[in-house]
Design a protein around this motif. Structure first.
Motif, PDB file in Angstrom:
ATOM      1  N   SER A 148       0.231   6.007  10.734  1.00 64.03           N
ATOM      2  CA  SER A 148       1.012   6.775   9.654  1.00 64.03           C
ATOM      3  C   SER A 148       1.614   5.762   8.568  1.00 64.03           C
ATOM      4  O   SER A 148       1.304   6.106   7.311  1.00 64.03           O
ATOM      5  CB  SER A 148       2.195   7.470  10.240  1.00 64.03           C
ATOM      6  N   ASN A 149       1.840   4.787   8.898  1.00 67.27           N
ATOM      7  CA  ASN A 149       2.281   3.630   7.593  1.00 67.27           C
ATOM      8  C   ASN A 149       0.949   3.649   7.005  1.00 67.27           C
ATOM      9  O   ASN A 149       1.132   3.062   5.692  1.00 67.27           O
ATOM     10  CB  ASN A 149       2.688   2.405   8.237  1.00 67.27           C
ATOM     11  N   PHE A 150       0.004   3.231   7.439  1.00 67.52           N
ATOM     12  CA  PHE A 150      -1.518   2.883   6.805  1.00 67.52           C
ATOM     13  C   PHE A 150      -1.855   4.194   5.853  1.00 67.52           C
ATOM     14  O   PHE A 150      -2.241   3.812   4.799  1.00 67.52           O
ATOM     15  CB  PHE A 150      -2.773   2.646   7.594  1.00 67.52           C
ATOM     16  N   ILE A 151      -1.688   5.266   6.460  1.00 68.71           N
ATOM     17  CA  ILE A 151      -2.000   6.359   5.511  1.00 68.71           C
ATOM     18  C   ILE A 151      -1.068   6.623   4.421  1.00 68.71           C
ATOM     19  O   ILE A 151      -1.498   6.853   3.100  1.00 68.71           O
ATOM     20  CB  ILE A 151      -1.821   7.738   6.541  1.00 68.71           C
ATOM     21  N   ALA A 152       0.122   6.140   4.544  1.00 67.67           N
ATOM     22  CA  ALA A 152       1.230   6.235   3.657  1.00 67.67           C
ATOM     23  C   ALA A 152       0.879   5.234   2.363  1.00 67.67           C
ATOM     24  O   ALA A 152       0.632   5.673   1.164  1.00 67.67           O
ATOM     25  CB  ALA A 152       2.490   6.105   4.037  1.00 67.67           C
ATOM     26  N   LYS A 153       0.491   4.058   2.857  1.00 74.50           N
ATOM     27  CA  LYS A 153      -0.016   3.069   1.816  1.00 74.50           C
ATOM     28  C   LYS A 153      -1.139   3.682   1.005  1.00 74.50           C
ATOM     29  O   LYS A 153      -1.357   3.431  -0.036  1.00 74.50           O
ATOM     30  CB  LYS A 153      -0.377   1.820   2.514  1.00 74.50           C
ATOM     31  N   MET A 154      -2.152   4.328   1.740  1.00 70.86           N
ATOM     32  CA  MET A 154      -3.500   4.594   1.089  1.00 70.86           C
ATOM     33  C   MET A 154      -3.211   5.802  -0.005  1.00 70.86           C
ATOM     34  O   MET A 154      -3.662   5.763  -1.205  1.00 70.86           O
ATOM     35  CB  MET A 154      -4.027   5.377   2.208  1.00 70.86           C
ATOM     36  N   LEU A 155      -2.148   6.913   0.538  1.00 72.20           N
ATOM     37  CA  LEU A 155      -1.941   7.782  -0.592  1.00 72.20           C
ATOM     38  C   LEU A 155      -1.017   7.219  -1.812  1.00 72.20           C
ATOM     39  O   LEU A 155      -1.277   7.964  -2.801  1.00 72.20           O
ATOM     40  CB  LEU A 155      -1.461   9.034   0.107  1.00 72.20           C
ATOM     41  N   GLU A 156      -0.128   6.558  -1.566  1.00 72.15           N
ATOM     42  CA  GLU A 156       0.750   5.745  -2.443  1.00 72.15           C
ATOM     43  C   GLU A 156      -0.219   5.216  -3.675  1.00 72.15           C
ATOM     44  O   GLU A 156       0.093   5.393  -4.751  1.00 72.15           O
ATOM     45  CB  GLU A 156       1.631   5.120  -1.968  1.00 72.15           C
ATOM     46  N   GLU A 157      -1.324   4.337  -3.276  1.00 72.07           N
ATOM     47  CA  GLU A 157      -2.145   3.583  -4.037  1.00 72.07           C
ATOM     48  C   GLU A 157      -2.977   4.643  -4.702  1.00 72.07           C
ATOM     49  O   GLU A 157      -3.723   4.211  -5.790  1.00 72.07           O
ATOM     50  CB  GLU A 157      -2.868   2.657  -3.192  1.00 72.07           C
ATOM     51  N   LEU A 158      -3.385   5.784  -4.227  1.00 72.49           N
ATOM     52  CA  LEU A 158      -4.465   6.715  -4.872  1.00 72.49           C
ATOM     53  C   LEU A 158      -3.988   7.890  -5.586  1.00 72.49           C
ATOM     54  O   LEU A 158      -4.604   8.331  -6.584  1.00 72.49           O
ATOM     55  CB  LEU A 158      -5.332   7.055  -3.761  1.00 72.49           C
TER      56      LEU A 158
END
Length: 469
Positions: A148-158
């Motif tokens: 979930s933390n990985f997904i949050a990082k991805m979406l925040e960057e995109l």
């Protein structure tokens, strides 16, 4: 106004200003950026999922990355065609009109994701939402915290938060979000929680896609190849420690080959995991159960099944400290055994005998309609009978689970196992409103016959059309 309503309001404003009239090229650019980001962070994703439940790196590539990248490629290649207006023919009763179907985004959407395939089952629906031109609020599972933390990082960057926001929390967050007036909710999880999501959505007449699960049956008839069947069942059942909505829940075997199949499964398992026969929990090819609560539930199911007469063919080993439950095959299981009363969702599979195909189908029809049904057979007649006389979200012949990864197939359940379809074009349509547009002639409109006064001449023309066209 709470913070979630405020976020939804900002997303609604962003949708009308930026997304409602977005072009295929606008959306394709975002999808390409997603694909580039995912491919650049493969190792980080593998580490995150391993930290959550020790999923093998090969399984991450196979069941998390491959489906997501395939979905992205499919949407990038086909989105222009999916968005193209579709002209429809004009019937004689509508003479003078021209009609078409246009495809507009539904608007503001909510994606509630599960823990068992935490990346793929979160990003897959998002791909469809982005392709359709929608905003999204995403809630990944709190049980797979690292992913979930990985997904949050991805979406925040995109994405900006006004387009795609990732909110982390437990079931109370899900309850707060489903109380809001979204335009579409995409939920993946259990039928019990799916009912609650659908009830909440009904308060706002919000459309839903529910990817649920069920007690997926396997039929192995007397013509099946033992070697082929055992190889596919060992993988299909124990991949991801059986924590899959597509996992076989129970296996019905024609009585003539029952003993041969049991022997074949035991041999296949020993061959597959021969390097760790004495310490199976150390195998790098087996996932662990997600947490202690699910581990205890599964251990309890085994004990209940054994108390009701089931015997252990393989398995029975566990390590509570690491939530490891060895792949377990139960045999001498009768239809009334409690192991058959719920979706197992773990590395346990009971095996039953059947005498004739009607008996096997009768047991399947006595339960809720499953998400998947698997038939292992070389008999065209038996295969056709199973497909024709059963109902399920999908059917696989001489295979299990893989239909999920086919981007050209609509994926979903039926009734208890799901509502609506996902993936590829079907996923795009789930987040899309198919809007008809009819243009009427101003010179000789076809509705003249419908306008008062209703004269005899109009009635004769109307009856002529009814009778002959």
């Amino acid at each position: 106004m709470n913070q979630y309503q405020d976020l939804l309001n900002r997303q609604r404003k962003y949708f009308w200003a930026n997304l409602k009239t977005s072009t295929a090229q606008d959306r394709i650019k975002k999808l390409r950026n997603m694909k580039k980001w995912v491919l650049a962070h493969q190792e980080e994703l593998k580490a995150a999922i391993y930290a959550d439940f020790k999923k093998p790196a090969h399984e991450v590539d196979l069941t998390e990355l491959l489906p997501v990248v395939s979905e992205l490629k499919d949407a990038i290649a086909n989105l222009q065609e999916w968005m193209r207006e579709r002209r429809v023919p004009t019937p004689i009763s509508m003479l003078g009109t021209s009609s078409k179907v246009t495809f507009e985004p539904k608007g503001n959407t909510l994606i509630l994701a599960p823990w068992n395939f935490p990346f793929m089952l979160t990003i897959g629906p998002l791909i469809s939402a982005v392709a359709a031109g929608c905003t999204a609020i995403i809630k990944p599972s709190e049980y797979s915290e690292n992913t979930s933390n990985f997904i949050a990082k991805m979406l925040e960057e995109l994405f900006s938060e006004e387009e795609v926001a990732c909110l982390r929390g437990d079931h109370t967050l899900a309850q707060a979000l489903t109380a809001l007036p979204f335009d579409h909710i995409f939920f993946t999880g259990s039928p019990e929680i799916g009912k609650k999501v659908m009830h909440a959505a009904a308060e706002h007449l919000c459309s839903v896609t529910l990817e649920l699960g069920g007690r997926n049956p396997v039929i192995v008839d007397e013509t099946a190849s033992i070697s082929d069947t055992t190889r596919k069942l060992i993988w299909g059942k124990f991949m991801n420690a059986g924590q899959s909505c597509m996992s076989p829940n129970y296996i019905q075997v024609q009585e003539k080959i029952y003993s041969k199949l049991l022997e074949g499964l035991k041999t296949r398992f020993e061959t597959t995991f021969k390097s760790h026969q004495d310490n199976i929990q150390e195998s790098p090819d087996l996932s662990h159960v997600i947490n202690a609560r699910h581990f205890q539930r599964l251990s309890g199911l085994i004990e209940k099944a054994k108390a009701a007469g089931a015997k252990v063919l393989i398995g029975g080993h566990d390590d509570p400290e690491t939530n490891f439950l060895a792949p377990t095959i139960l045999y001498d299981v009768e239809p009334g055994n409690p192991i058959l009363e719920e979706e197992i969702f773990g590395p346990i599979v009971p095996i039953l005998k059947y005498k004739n195909l009607d008996d096997a189908l009768g047991l399947i029809r006595s339960m809720e309609k499953p998400l998947g049904l698997y038939i292992f057979s070389r008999s065209r007649r038996n295969i056709a009978k199973v497909i024709r006389e059963s109902s399920s979200g999908n059917v696989m012949v001489n295979e299990t689970t893989i239909a999920f990864g086919h981007p050209e197939l609509p994926f979903g359940g039926v009734n208890h196992s799901g509502i609506g379809k996902a993936h590829g074009h079907a996923g795009f349509l789930a987040f899309t409103n198919e809007k008809p547009v009819v243009k009427q002639s101003t010179l000789l409109p076809s509705t003249l016959l419908a306008h008062a006064p209703y004269t005899k001449w109009k009635s004769r023309i109307l009856n002529f059309v009814i009778r002959w066209f």
